[in-house]
Design an enzyme around this catalytic site. Structure first.
Site, mmCIF file in Angstrom:
data_model
loop_
_atom_site.group_PDB
_atom_site.id
_atom_site.type_symbol
_atom_site.label_atom_id
_atom_site.label_comp_id
_atom_site.label_asym_id
_atom_site.label_seq_id
_atom_site.Cartn_x
_atom_site.Cartn_y
_atom_site.Cartn_z
ATOM 1 N NE ARG A 131 8.743 -1.900 -6.995
ATOM 2 C CZ ARG A 131 9.772 -1.392 -7.672
ATOM 3 N NH1 ARG A 131 9.629 -0.301 -8.389
ATOM 4 N NH2 ARG A 131 10.945 -1.990 -7.626
ATOM 5 C CE1 TYR A 162 -13.011 5.086 4.423
ATOM 6 C CE2 TYR A 162 -10.677 5.402 4.027
ATOM 7 C CZ TYR A 162 -11.725 4.594 4.398
ATOM 8 O OH TYR A 162 -11.483 3.285 4.741
ATOM 9 C CG ASP A 213 -12.459 9.334 -2.499
ATOM 10 O OD1 ASP A 213 -13.166 8.551 -3.171
ATOM 11 O OD2 ASP A 213 -11.844 8.991 -1.467
ATOM 12 C CE LYS A 234 -14.546 0.943 0.808
ATOM 13 N NZ LYS A 234 -14.126 2.311 1.057
#
Ligand SMILES: *Cc1c(COP(=O)(O)O)cnc(C)c1O
Length: 395
Positions: A60, A113, A185, A210
């Site tokens: 993690r 978004y 972004d 993407k």
């Protein structure tokens, strides 16, 4: 980030940065499929926790496969460091979580978004975070929306599905004058076509789902930082909140990343040709694509982007019904949300993603009934053109 690939071009950097050295000399990054790492002795464990020595503790909080991908993207964005996340939304929410809090304010793009906006309005608001959504393509509106408690300006450019651009350099100046950070972004452009940190931004976030991964088979995200102190603050939050990427997922994304510029060149070339074809078509009212001179921000696109990208939207004559007909008559273009893969995806927001929005809301956001969005892929232009031509001929 100082790297052995600093002097290389973008293609070479994509291929050669972010490598793990290991004894067998593997050409690709091995998958370190482990949750935890053995300490050599008690002192070594203590030094790792005190960050006195480099190494790994627990996946993690870092993993060699993940680190290779992080270095790869940090080099491409010209950042000091990067943090891979389990999804693009984990990247967005980790940035919110790090810099916002009770009675702190964020300014953001109105057609951001969807989920990036929903988590703010529905969830962060419950913890007292304040926000303003404005048309960030209008710099005066951005300036006027700042308050004394504004800590973050979070923009998306180009915005989806309106393909409206925001001036990154101007936003960086405004944010910094007010003691706030600018986060961009950069999902739609990828570092190949736009590098916001070079234009003054402090943070870049990606949905690597993407273009960076590019094969529509993984969900993942990334946060890239310009300076060390911002990087360390975000890292502390990510490693404890737990939105970390899994090593196998990181390996898949790095595999996809290696061909980013090749895919981008190809789909952008297709997109420009399709935009021109659509602009001349009698059943099409308008086309919005930053590579066309008709785009109202064509000059800004040329200034801040290295190419117009692979996303475009167009308006079909006949509005809602015509949009729906197109969805049901295309055969090569696939009806799906998401974007940035090697296959062409098509969608009609008014009847699909934004169908629940009121007319007033969608009008304000520039999402008209006739708007069709294309994420152009790497197929042959001839096939894509024929597919759209036959679909438009049914109107
Ligand atoms: C898809 C997307 C996201 C969210 O990414 P996920 O990987 O789906 O969590 C964020 N921003 C933009 C612009 C996106 O297209």
């Amino acid at each position: 980030m100082a790297s052995h690939t600093d002097k290389l071009g973008f293609h070479s950097k994509t291929i050669h940065s972010g490598q793990v050295e290991e004894a067998a000399g593997s050409i690709t990054t091995p998958i370190f499929q482990t949750s935890t790492f053995a300490f050599k002795d008690a002192n070594h464990g203590a030094d790792l926790f005190a960050q006195k020595t480099e190494g790994y503790i627990y996946t993690r909080m870092g993993n060699p496969t993940t680190k290779a991908l992080e270095e790869n993207v940090a080099v491409l964005e010209n950042g000091c460091g990067a943090l891979a996340t389990s999804s693009g939304m984990a990247a967005v929410t980790t940035v919110y979580m790090t810099f916002l809090g009770q009675e702190l304010h964020m300014v953001s793009t109105d057609c951001l978004y969807g989920p990036s906006r929903v988590v703010m309005e529905r969830d962060f608001s419950r913890f007292g975070v304040e926000y303003s959504y404005v048309n960030t393509s209008n710099i005066e509106e951005v300036e006027q929306s700042f308050k004394p408690n504004t800590r973050l300006l979070f923009i998306e450019t180009p915005a989806n599905p309106t393909i409206v651009l925001t001036d990154i350099e101007a936003c960086a100046d405004i944010a910094h004058e007010h003691g706030a950070l600018l986060a961009v972004d950069n999902t739609f452009m990828s570092p190949y076509l736009q590098r916001p940190l070079d234009l003054g931004a402090d943070i870049v976030v990606h949905s690597m789902t993407k273009f960076i991964n590019g094969h529509s088979d993984v969900v993942a995200g990334m946060i890239v930082c310009k300076d060390e102190s911002v990087f360390k603050q975000i890292r502390a939050v990510l490693h404890y909140m737990g939105g970390t990427i899994d090593p196998h997922q990181a390996w898949l994304v790095q595999r996809g990343l290696k061909t980013l510029p090749l895919r981008m060149d190809r789909c952008q070339d297709n997109a420009l040709k399709l935009a021109k074809f659509l602009e001349d078509h009698s059943k099409v009212n308008w086309v919005k694509y930053p590579g066309l001179r008709s785009h109202p921000q064509y000059e800004l696109a040329k200034r801040q982007m290295d190419g117009p990208g692979a996303l475009l939207s167009f308006g079909v004559k006949g509005g809602l019904d015509a949009g729906r007909t197109i969805m049901n008559t295309v055969s090569l273009a696939t009806l799906a949300v998401s974007l940035g893969g090697i296959e062409t995806l098509i969608q009609h927001p008014a009847s699909m993603t934004h169908a629940a929005m009121s007319n007033e809301e969608s009008e304000k956001a520039g999402i008209t009934d006739d708007l069709v969005r294309l994420s152009v892929g790497c197929e042959d232009f001839k096939d894509l053109k024929e597919d759209l031509e036959q679909a438009l001929s049914t109107l």
